[in-house]
Motif scaffolding. Sequence first.
Motif, PDB file in Angstrom:
ATOM      1  N   THR A 155       7.725 -63.313   0.084  1.00 60.23           N
ATOM      2  CA  THR A 155       8.118 -64.672  -0.249  1.00 60.23           C
ATOM      3  C   THR A 155       7.714 -65.073  -1.668  1.00 60.23           C
ATOM      4  O   THR A 155       8.288 -66.006  -2.232  1.00 60.23           O
ATOM      5  CB  THR A 155       7.508 -65.664   0.752  1.00 60.23           C
ATOM      6  N   LYS A 156       6.748 -64.359  -2.248  1.00 61.62           N
ATOM      7  CA  LYS A 156       6.371 -64.661  -3.634  1.00 61.62           C
ATOM      8  C   LYS A 156       7.497 -64.339  -4.608  1.00 61.62           C
ATOM      9  O   LYS A 156       7.574 -64.919  -5.694  1.00 61.62           O
ATOM     10  CB  LYS A 156       5.117 -63.871  -4.018  1.00 61.62           C
ATOM     11  N   GLN A 157       8.364 -63.400  -4.220  1.00 59.64           N
ATOM     12  CA  GLN A 157       9.475 -63.005  -5.081  1.00 59.64           C
ATOM     13  C   GLN A 157      10.738 -63.820  -4.815  1.00 59.64           C
ATOM     14  O   GLN A 157      11.700 -63.746  -5.579  1.00 59.64           O
ATOM     15  CB  GLN A 157       9.785 -61.517  -4.866  1.00 59.64           C
ATOM     16  N   ALA A 158      10.747 -64.580  -3.729  1.00 61.72           N
ATOM     17  CA  ALA A 158      11.938 -65.324  -3.329  1.00 61.72           C
ATOM     18  C   ALA A 158      12.028 -66.653  -4.073  1.00 61.72           C
ATOM     19  O   ALA A 158      11.039 -67.172  -4.602  1.00 61.72           O
ATOM     20  CB  ALA A 158      11.924 -65.569  -1.825  1.00 61.72           C
ATOM     21  N   TYR A 159      13.213 -67.221  -4.099  1.00 60.37           N
ATOM     22  CA  TYR A 159      13.408 -68.553  -4.652  1.00 60.37           C
ATOM     23  C   TYR A 159      12.991 -69.601  -3.626  1.00 60.37           C
ATOM     24  O   TYR A 159      13.093 -69.402  -2.417  1.00 60.37           O
ATOM     25  CB  TYR A 159      14.870 -68.775  -5.047  1.00 60.37           C
ATOM     26  N   GLY A 160      12.519 -70.746  -4.127  1.00 59.44           N
ATOM     27  CA  GLY A 160      12.138 -71.858  -3.276  1.00 59.44           C
ATOM     28  C   GLY A 160      10.677 -71.818  -2.892  1.00 59.44           C
ATOM     29  O   GLY A 160      10.036 -70.767  -2.870  1.00 59.44           O
ATOM     30  N   SER A 161      10.131 -73.001  -2.570  1.00 62.17           N
ATOM     31  CA  SER A 161       8.767 -73.059  -2.058  1.00 62.17           C
ATOM     32  C   SER A 161       8.717 -72.562  -0.621  1.00 62.17           C
ATOM     33  O   SER A 161       7.656 -72.198  -0.114  1.00 62.17           O
ATOM     34  CB  SER A 161       8.236 -74.492  -2.136  1.00 62.17           C
ATOM     35  N   ARG A 162       9.879 -72.558   0.049  1.00 59.19           N
ATOM     36  CA  ARG A 162      10.053 -71.925   1.355  1.00 59.19           C
ATOM     37  C   ARG A 162      11.526 -71.621   1.517  1.00 59.19           C
ATOM     38  O   ARG A 162      12.369 -72.097   0.733  1.00 59.19           O
ATOM     39  CB  ARG A 162       9.519 -72.769   2.505  1.00 59.19           C
ATOM     40  N   GLN A 163      11.853 -70.805   2.509  1.00 56.09           N
ATOM     41  CA  GLN A 163      13.216 -70.334   2.690  1.00 56.09           C
ATOM     42  C   GLN A 163      13.727 -70.760   4.062  1.00 56.09           C
ATOM     43  O   GLN A 163      13.056 -70.542   5.069  1.00 56.09           O
ATOM     44  CB  GLN A 163      13.296 -68.801   2.541  1.00 56.09           C
ATOM     45  N   TRP A 164      14.889 -71.375   4.058  1.00 54.90           N
ATOM     46  CA  TRP A 164      15.512 -71.820   5.297  1.00 54.90           C
ATOM     47  C   TRP A 164      16.670 -70.897   5.675  1.00 54.90           C
ATOM     48  O   TRP A 164      16.908 -69.881   5.039  1.00 54.90           O
ATOM     49  CB  TRP A 164      15.985 -73.263   5.150  1.00 54.90           C
ATOM     50  N   ALA A 165      17.407 -71.279   6.704  1.00 57.25           N
ATOM     51  CA  ALA A 165      18.335 -70.378   7.385  1.00 57.25           C
ATOM     52  C   ALA A 165      19.506 -69.917   6.521  1.00 57.25           C
ATOM     53  O   ALA A 165      19.867 -70.542   5.530  1.00 57.25           O
ATOM     54  CB  ALA A 165      18.872 -71.046   8.652  1.00 57.25           C
ATOM     55  N   GLY A 166      20.102 -68.804   6.977  1.00 56.03           N
ATOM     56  CA  GLY A 166      21.247 -68.227   6.303  1.00 56.03           C
ATOM     57  C   GLY A 166      21.968 -67.241   7.194  1.00 56.03           C
ATOM     58  O   GLY A 166      22.232 -67.518   8.367  1.00 56.03           O
ATOM     59  N   SER A 167      22.255 -66.059   6.651  1.00 58.80           N
ATOM     60  CA  SER A 167      22.964 -65.013   7.396  1.00 58.80           C
ATOM     61  C   SER A 167      22.591 -63.670   6.790  1.00 58.80           C
ATOM     62  O   SER A 167      21.997 -63.609   5.712  1.00 58.80           O
ATOM     63  CB  SER A 167      24.479 -65.241   7.346  1.00 58.80           C
ATOM     64  N   ALA A 168      22.958 -62.590   7.486  1.00 57.54           N
ATOM     65  CA  ALA A 168      22.599 -61.253   7.016  1.00 57.54           C
ATOM     66  C   ALA A 168      23.731 -60.285   7.295  1.00 57.54           C
ATOM     67  O   ALA A 168      24.317 -60.291   8.378  1.00 57.54           O
ATOM     68  CB  ALA A 168      21.315 -60.771   7.700  1.00 57.54           C
ATOM     69  N   MET A 169      24.008 -59.441   6.296  1.00 65.21           N
ATOM     70  CA  MET A 169      25.107 -58.476   6.372  1.00 65.21           C
ATOM     71  C   MET A 169      24.656 -57.164   5.751  1.00 65.21           C
ATOM     72  O   MET A 169      23.960 -57.148   4.735  1.00 65.21           O
ATOM     73  CB  MET A 169      26.324 -59.050   5.650  1.00 65.21           C
ATOM     74  N   ILE A 170      25.031 -56.040   6.375  1.00 65.89           N
ATOM     75  CA  ILE A 170      24.691 -54.727   5.836  1.00 65.89           C
ATOM     76  C   ILE A 170      25.969 -54.042   5.357  1.00 65.89           C
ATOM     77  O   ILE A 170      27.004 -54.095   6.024  1.00 65.89           O
ATOM     78  CB  ILE A 170      23.954 -53.871   6.882  1.00 65.89           C
TER      79      ILE A 170
END
Length: 444
Positions: free
Chosen positions: A133-148
């Motif tokens: 999470t230190k590398q992610a954008y935002g002070s926290r991360q909310w929902a989304g989706s995932a695709m491979i």
Amino acid sequence: MNTKKFMARNVLLTTAIVSTLSFGFSSAASAETAGTSNWTIEDASKIERTDDTTAPYIEPDFEKMAPELHVWDTWPLREKDGSIAKVNGYYVIFSLTADSDLLPGKRHDVATIRYFYSKDGKSWELGGKAFDTKQAYGSRQWAGSAMIEDGKLNLFYTATGRKGEESVTYEQRLALATGDVEANGKGISFSNFDHSIILEPEGKYYQTEEQAEAGDIAYTFRDPWFFEDPKTGKDYILFEGNSAGTPSERTLDRAYIGSEDFQSSFDFVNEDFAKLFNGAIGIAEATNDSYTEFEAMEPLLEANYVNQELERPHIVTKGNQYYLFTNTHEHKFGPDLSAPDGLYGFSSDQLTSGYEPLNDSGLVLANPENHAYQAYSWMVLPNGKVISFYNFHDLDGKNIADLGGTSPEYQMSHFGGTLAPTLKIALQNDRTKVVNEQAPGKIK
């Protein structure tokens, strides 16, 4: 990573094709007419629970999938075409999580995306944080989706707030984390992520935070959900937003009310207050192959004067139809309406226009009347299964707004914080029906 290297690392990617709501489009692309659809006051005034749209009561003798965590909004790892992915024998789900000793109402301020994996698609083992999470954008991360795709994980998420902010803020941007997949007999993991901001509100189609702060109730720009259009092969993200502009710039289009006959007999309870309800389901088209750049388009659906938040929008397809689903709360409906926390849906034979509410009103799934908050954040999978999380249960007749005045012990003991029983729905033309209840978190 190319496919040969991916295979060399012992990661076998297969697709679990599960299909009562199957992709069944003709290969020929059809012409589309873009144009935002309205969820009208007339539509929403028809909302009522029926046997076909009411979920069974959830017994409180449940086991948490991760006792050390609150678990809520959840989504599966999918193939690019939307089918549920299976990687080296594992299904994967991603969830918003927080430490279980935290008051439930505070969990959104520290939300962390974690993942679980399973051989059978229902017995989930905690894998850990999806990324650093230190590398992610935002002070926290909310929902989304995932695709491979080609051995790469594309994890779309909401970047909420900013790193280093002095107090919690609610700025929301759409982001993508792309990383490598590692799978073996001991489990699955992800590494080597690159993060990108892929879309921000522009103020033309979707409200900016600054516009919302000019007098609106709240601001949303979140929940990116990847969708490959089977008719055209084009790539999109759907997301929750609000119609652009400030309240003072907003004017009433009579089409928001409904048909001419309904308009003739309708009077607002409080039109000035109703105009603050401006929920929208947005769409943007990918402009590169790495999914790091998107161009915003007109909203798929707006709920002006009807509803303020249309959360976690997603599409499944069947035959020639697009079925658009979203979640919302009872307190997000405008002053002229009364409707439950629920899963709502719409259908069209075109991606970008012509959506009409399912079951006449839009309601697809609601909690029982006496347990109105027992589950939330429903997501319809391609096989007709519907996953959600166990929310606040057995509140002794209390409204959810009353919980802030109860003791911390009461709030903790009445929050589920784990996956709810999976439901199966049947979908036929513009009608839906709850068919049965299955094991919590079952996606297979």
